[in-house]
Scaffold this active site. Structure first.
Site, PDB file in Angstrom:
ATOM      1  N   ARG A  89      39.743  14.606  61.177  1.00  0.00           N
ATOM      2  CA  ARG A  89      40.352  13.466  62.156  1.00  0.00           C
ATOM      3  C   ARG A  89      39.506  12.080  61.847  1.00  0.00           C
ATOM      4  O   ARG A  89      39.971  11.330  62.424  1.00  0.00           O
ATOM      5  CB  ARG A  89      40.290  13.749  63.652  1.00  0.00           C
ATOM      6  CG  ARG A  89      41.680  14.057  64.146  1.00  0.00           C
ATOM      7  CD  ARG A  89      41.432  14.507  65.687  1.00  0.00           C
ATOM      8  NE  ARG A  89      42.523  14.483  66.751  1.00  0.00           N
ATOM      9  CZ  ARG A  89      43.160  15.445  66.914  1.00  0.00           C
ATOM     10  NH1 ARG A  89      43.282  16.831  66.353  1.00  0.00           N
ATOM     11  NH2 ARG A  89      44.057  15.508  67.859  1.00  0.00           N
ATOM     12  N   ARG A 130      51.001  18.561  78.929  1.00  0.00           N
ATOM     13  CA  ARG A 130      49.556  19.116  78.911  1.00  0.00           C
ATOM     14  C   ARG A 130      48.748  18.171  79.829  1.00  0.00           C
ATOM     15  O   ARG A 130      48.840  17.249  80.001  1.00  0.00           O
ATOM     16  CB  ARG A 130      48.811  19.075  77.614  1.00  0.00           C
ATOM     17  CG  ARG A 130      48.157  20.229  77.182  1.00  0.00           C
ATOM     18  CD  ARG A 130      48.128  20.322  75.470  1.00  0.00           C
ATOM     19  NE  ARG A 130      47.253  19.074  75.127  1.00  0.00           N
ATOM     20  CZ  ARG A 130      47.222  18.932  73.711  1.00  0.00           C
ATOM     21  NH1 ARG A 130      47.733  19.976  72.631  1.00  0.00           N
ATOM     22  NH2 ARG A 130      46.432  17.967  73.238  1.00  0.00           N
ATOM     23  N   ARG A 141      45.360   7.922  72.935  1.00  0.00           N
ATOM     24  CA  ARG A 141      45.163   8.888  71.771  1.00  0.00           C
ATOM     25  C   ARG A 141      45.881   8.269  70.456  1.00  0.00           C
ATOM     26  O   ARG A 141      45.193   8.655  69.565  1.00  0.00           O
ATOM     27  CB  ARG A 141      45.598  10.226  72.289  1.00  0.00           C
ATOM     28  CG  ARG A 141      44.733  10.841  73.160  1.00  0.00           C
ATOM     29  CD  ARG A 141      45.389  12.272  73.705  1.00  0.00           C
ATOM     30  NE  ARG A 141      45.553  13.100  72.937  1.00  0.00           N
ATOM     31  CZ  ARG A 141      46.688  13.905  73.167  1.00  0.00           C
ATOM     32  NH1 ARG A 141      47.337  14.029  74.140  1.00  0.00           N
ATOM     33  NH2 ARG A 141      47.135  14.693  72.082  1.00  0.00           N
TER      34      ARG A 141
HETATM   35  P1  AMP Z   1      44.958  18.328  69.402  1.00  0.00           P
HETATM   36  O1  AMP Z   1      45.422  19.611  70.360  1.00  0.00           O
HETATM   37  O2  AMP Z   1      44.669  18.380  68.129  1.00  0.00           O
HETATM   38  O3  AMP Z   1      45.859  16.984  70.070  1.00  0.00           O
HETATM   39  O4  AMP Z   1      43.343  18.103  70.291  1.00  0.00           O
HETATM   40  C1  AMP Z   1      43.021  17.651  71.648  1.00  0.00           C
HETATM   41  C2  AMP Z   1      41.940  16.915  71.783  1.00  0.00           C
HETATM   42  O5  AMP Z   1      40.839  17.686  71.109  1.00  0.00           O
HETATM   43  C3  AMP Z   1      41.917  15.653  70.919  1.00  0.00           C
HETATM   44  O6  AMP Z   1      42.312  14.613  71.680  1.00  0.00           O
HETATM   45  C4  AMP Z   1      40.157  15.510  70.751  1.00  0.00           C
HETATM   46  O7  AMP Z   1      39.935  15.003  71.907  1.00  0.00           O
HETATM   47  C5  AMP Z   1      39.895  16.661  70.604  1.00  0.00           C
HETATM   48  N1  AMP Z   1      39.935  17.152  69.219  1.00  0.00           N
HETATM   49  C6  AMP Z   1      40.887  18.110  68.548  1.00  0.00           C
HETATM   50  N2  AMP Z   1      40.422  18.131  67.094  1.00  0.00           N
HETATM   51  C7  AMP Z   1      39.507  17.311  66.936  1.00  0.00           C
HETATM   52  C8  AMP Z   1      38.699  16.608  65.688  1.00  0.00           C
HETATM   53  N3  AMP Z   1      38.857  17.102  64.577  1.00  0.00           N
HETATM   54  N4  AMP Z   1      37.788  15.709  66.086  1.00  0.00           N
HETATM   55  C9  AMP Z   1      37.541  15.052  67.284  1.00  0.00           C
HETATM   56  N5  AMP Z   1      38.237  15.552  68.270  1.00  0.00           N
HETATM   57  C10 AMP Z   1      39.168  16.635  68.029  1.00  0.00           C
END
Ligand code: AMP
Length: 185
Positions: A89, A130, A141
């Site tokens: 990311r 969520r 985000r």
């Molecule tokens: P997601 O389910 O992929 O939308 O991730 C939910 C949250 O987890 C994100 O908003 C970040 O806070 C954290 N997160 C997930 N993957 C990453 C990553 N590769 N780098 C940094 N934070 C992450």
């Protein structure tokens, strides 16, 4: 052998598509968001450190995420292939991923970029319900995505690894497109 990175903004449908495709290819779906949510629920060290970032829609610091992914990529099931969903990311994570893949003698086959207009993303995320899906966190985000993650589009395009998919279609249509990319005949 399928080794793919799924890239795209929150709400683009990466998780749903990654889950289905991973199942049909019998390979692990590695979602850093899912791993982090499990860590938060279990109140592990990682979970306690990550929780406030996640609640605010910030990225969890690279060092925590890179360790988590390194550990996951050293499990034996990744030998069959993998789909990385939500990682990398940041450019820093992408550079570390290169090193991690070298360490395990693997390469990535391609990066799938999910394209979806912002207004559709906000509507989808609000409907998901969520804990980190309140409107102000969602908007934050999306900003974080634009600033820190979107540069990966050019990063992988320059390496000729990027394939864009129109994510603003019914789930089945996106799934069919992905299958066609993975099984081109
Ligand atoms: P997601 O389910 O992929 O939308 O991730 C939910 C949250 O987890 C994100 O908003 C970040 O806070 C954290 N997160 C997930 N993957 C990453 C990553 N590769 N780098 C940094 N934070 C992450």
């Amino acid at each position: 052998m399928t080794r793919l990175i799924f890239l795209g903004p929150p709400g683009a449908g990466k998780g749903t598509q990654a889950q289905t495709l991973a199942k049909s290819c019998s390979i692990p779906h590695i979602s850093t968001g899912d791993i982090l949510r499990a860590a938060v629920a279990q109140k592990t060290d990682l979970g306690l450190k990550a929780q406030s970032y996640m609640e605010q829609g910030e990225l969890v610091p690279d060092v925590l995420i890179i360790d988590l992914v390194r550990e996951r990529l050293n499990q034996t099931d990744v030998k069959q292939g993998w789909i990385l969903d939500g990682f990398p990311r940041t450019v820093g994570q992408a550079v570390s991923l290169d090193d991690m893949l070298k360490e395990i003698n693997q390469t990535c086959d391609g990066v799938i970029n999910f394209d979806v207009p912002d207004e559709i993303l906000v509507t989808r995320l609000l409907g998901r319900g969520r804990l980190d899906d309140t409107e102000s966190v969602i908007r934050h985000r999306l900003e974080v995505y634009r600033e820190q993650t979107a540069p990966l589009i050019a990063f992988y395009r320059d390496r000729q690894q990027l394939v864009s998919v129109d994510g603003n279609q019914p789930i089945e249509a996106v799934n069919a497109h992905l299958k066609q990319l993975v099984y081109p005949d």
